[in-house]
Design a protein around this motif. Structure first.
Motif, short mmCIF file in Angstrom:
data_model
loop_
_atom_site.label_atom_id
_atom_site.label_comp_id
_atom_site.label_asym_id
_atom_site.label_seq_id
_atom_site.Cartn_x
_atom_site.Cartn_y
_atom_site.Cartn_z
N GLN A 247 23.23 -25.64 16.25
CA GLN A 247 22.45 -26.83 16.57
C GLN A 247 21.00 -26.61 16.17
OE1 GLN A 247 23.78 -26.93 20.69
NE2 GLN A 247 21.77 -26.26 21.40
N ILE A 248 20.33 -27.71 15.87
CA ILE A 248 18.97 -27.63 15.37
C ILE A 248 18.09 -26.93 16.39
CG2 ILE A 248 18.20 -29.88 16.21
CD1 ILE A 248 16.81 -30.26 13.45
N CYS B 128 23.86 -31.26 15.07
CA CYS B 128 24.77 -30.13 15.16
C CYS B 128 25.47 -29.98 13.82
CB CYS B 128 25.83 -30.35 16.24
SG CYS B 128 25.11 -30.52 17.87
N PHE C 48 18.64 -23.80 12.29
CA PHE C 48 19.72 -24.06 13.24
C PHE C 48 20.02 -22.77 14.00
CE2 PHE C 48 21.68 -28.31 12.64
CZ PHE C 48 20.83 -28.79 11.65
#
Lengths: 220, 220, 220, 220, 220, 220
Positions: free
Chosen positions: A43-44, A83, A26
């Motif tokens: 977020q990824i 997320c 992330f």
């Protein structure tokens, strides 16, 4: 108008997404909105292959869900993005962009969607709060539930106080740009689905004429 | 969309209007459209007191007729005018004016209306013919019947060959300017009137929401 | 979009309206919606002279309140009507009519308004509940507060369980029919009011151009 | 607005299509509208190679016909489908769907088209009947003729009583969604084509400005 | 689109208005726009009886001028107001308000109008300058000339350097709110007026249909 | 609204385009508008490989210029075409076509663009003149400058009297079809860019909501 889908994702999908949430890389959420000082989340990493897998699980669930399709008149769906909010993370009041850069053409975000991946009792805070003028609407869904709401609002994710808020978010370009028109046609279609079979055939045909004509007239 | 009202006027009203048609002074129809070379008919002299009476009989019949009100969403009605076509009289192809001079403000003619005062078997020719592109629609109503049709067409009264065509004509400003919108709301309202009572209450409320919202949205 | 006005009415007005609520004659709420089986409340008898007084107190408060005017772009205001809900009274799910019969022309209800006349702790139940699709918004204001909400929703007053819910309700025809347009112009006007004074003059003029142009474009 | 094209197909095309009508496999028309109990006809099997040929003959004729192009402002054309009605076959009152599933995107049907492949004297009944409110328009074209009509109507094919009704049907997505706008621009373009050459150059330029501006404004 | 009317006012009207300009009481222009720091001019005192006379002379000239009526589709005209600019006076860049307070209802200003009352050679500076993005359009008309321009622009009166700029200004609410629509219908009407008489009757009728339909469709 | 870009092209690009203008083959401008008797100019032969190069230089400059992008909301750009006017050449009054044939779909020309390639002192005459009703706007830019103007005007290139006018012209399909809407959003975006940073965060968010909502609402 809002719609909550209780069981968009079943236990196997949720389990796999939880695994992805734990294993995938992330990055700072600012990468996609560098100028927004209120965004403090993770977020990824879209370079991680697990991103593709998460995107497909959530994307397919949305595209094949009948309630979602009836409500949203989906034309295009942005790739869902996982997320993560750990304690003190938040996404302050903001409105969503009208257009997202996307090939082959920018995607107009008419509806915003949050899919809840963590059970609400596993984290404190982190409510999605949507402001309708002076009136807030607060949402914290069950794991596997989704909320669709118009992208034309100011909204925020309030700070997480404890635990981890894991969600997948995405945006929908609808066949019907105008929220009021979209909601009316959805409502009329629901009435037809529930009452049409018991109507006199002649009246079903007339109702069908109105529905098809509104759909034609309002699609953009 | 067209609507024909079979019995707008009953026998007593028809009898009195026939009398007025015979007794009142009629003048050359060119007085109200001096530049139209295709208009060759007679119309009641608006200075004759019988004009007032004829206007009230037909005007009241239209304003109180439920089918007319449901279909036309009447906002204002122009004073109906008696017209007479004797042999060789005609009103060639023309479109109706968008606005009629009228106090306190011009009346927008959204719908045109012909009320037939003579039995169709008493005259030859004189059909009202409305052109929808290459396709004519021909109307010759019974005495007492009325036809409402959109003012946005090219139409004509073909020459009378024998007998006398007596009609009353008028124009309606609708709450809903756009023909397509007006027709759809009328159709939806008809469905609700015929099927609403047997619907689940929740669906009646939703259908009501759609109807009221469209009415609000489309009224001008 | 919703707006809540905390102190629309001050203590003297509230006191007088409470007196009127106690003294005036109230009749069955069905008189104004005879066909709605879900309406079970009382409303002030419009033949009672106290009705006129109550209407003026609330009407003047709304018409002179700056927040209301900025938010609603009032064109016409229906006469406010006092309503009373005693235990078990309720007004089930419904949508408001698009047009109210009123001289000299029907009033289009774009916004609905409830003014709370009783302190919330004096009655149980009776919340105004507005459904935005699957999401309810619940409102129970302080005495003297008002809520304005779009007339284009399904809403209800849930049953009162104890005490008495006294409110005044009314409807607003806005200069701006479309809710989305109305809310955007209100929001832009608020920004201009709060930030305009510190802008470069040239930019104030440009912002003014946008505001005036939208107002012109969207007024009906 | 309707347009009838007298000679869309010439004798050789008609002869070949008659052959295909006789040789190709036809299946129950319900396959494409399984839920419509009023549809009782046959349609060419889209798996039969003759389907491709029939589709190309009719499709090319429509796409290259100047009257069709001027009237319809074609953006996309659905593949024409041959249909056959033998005695007692019919297609009851219905309205056409707003969108047809089609790659790469659904096709919006703005105009419906019937091409008549059999001479009208070879079968009884089978008239295409289009309802404009209370007024039916009835069409039974010559072999090789086509009718284009708005998809926003209720229409039917009345039962065939004798002989065989062979037609090809298709749907057009127009550059101009709204029928009223499409018809007005077509009419103005016709006037310009017929009268433009004798106008003062300055007026031709002004008329051109209006035509191009309306085309730009109304295309979707 | 702009229109300049060369001789709106003849010599007698101009002479009388010059007299009024000299004799009437003028007050600081800020009275009608107290918050605009860029407005530095004088305007006739509306309490002076000469104001009424000046208003009628200019108002009647505008309402009876055929070019003005054809171009503006006048619905309401604000009372024209005489303004005077002596050296150093100016009205900086601004846009006009969407609505002017006026009984019985606010007047929407769609078009702004300046009538020039002084010969251009009698004063230096004072040009009306209208900005179309980065491009200014500059106007200094002859005495008796008028300019009509859309109220949706940013414009200014540059400082007068010598002499006296005497003008009368007013605002028009048009039947047609949208400038683009208004200009197109005006242009089409001009073509019809200049070329209609030599057209085939059938084409005149079709052109008339288009004109009346656009007028109906676009009037608000 | 107009926008002039002073330095769209720098000296190296201008030098190369001048070379191309001298070396490439030019053909009669009538090839692309065979029916327009007022067009008397030369345009680069699109079969000449130098055409591709000229197209790319000008196309890239436009697509990467921030002022152009902000103003035009470019969706598609037609390939820029070099045109040459030697003495007596001209392009009389005309309006631009609504649609240009182009793969994969016709391009709607919302904005027209002229890029000036020759210094204005090197040729006499040749001004681009745009008519806004009775008011002409005249443009003769510096070498490297560009003008964007709405395609919805009547305009001309007046005859060149001496020297050579070398320009590149092109057309833009905007995300926002309607000129008025496009100009308002551009203006609001400019205000936000210049004033947003000093606003209270809450007001920036509200302004952002308005901008994004208008962009969404008006894009076609």
């Amino acid at each position: 108008m809002f719609i909550e889908i209780e069981n968009l994702l079943g236990p196997p999908a949720l389990a796999r997404l939880a695994e992805i949430g734990a294993k995938a890389k992330f990055v700072d959420g600012r990468v996609s909105n560098p100028h927004n000082p209120t965004k403090k989340n993770l977020q990824i990493d879209t370079a991680d292959p697990l991103y593709q897998e998460s995107m497909q699980i959530v994307g397919n669930a949305l595209l094949t869900n009948e309630e979602v399709r009836n409500f949203a008149f989906i034309q295009r769906l942005a790739p869902p993005l996982m997320c993560k909010y750990t304690p003190a993370m938040t996404y302050g009041r903001h409105s969503d962009s009208a257009f997202l850069p996307m090939a082959p053409a920018p995607l107009r975000s008419d509806l915003s969607c949050t899919v809840f991946l963590a059970a609400p009792e596993t984290y404190e805070g982190g409510e999605l709060t949507i402001y309708l003028g002076s009136k807030p609407v607060t949402i914290k869904g069950n794991a596997g539930a989704a909320i669709l709401y118009p992208s034309t609002t100011i909204h925020e994710v309030v700070p997480v106080r404890k635990g981890e808020r894991l969600v997948s978010i995405t945006f929908i370009q609808s066949q019907i740009n105008d929220e009021r028109q979209r909601d009316l046609l959805y409502t009329l279609n629901e009435v037809a689905a529930l009452e049409g079979n018991t109507m006199a055939w002649e009246n079903r045909v007339r109702l069908e004429l109105v529905r098809q004509s509104l759909h034609r007239m309002w699609s953009t």
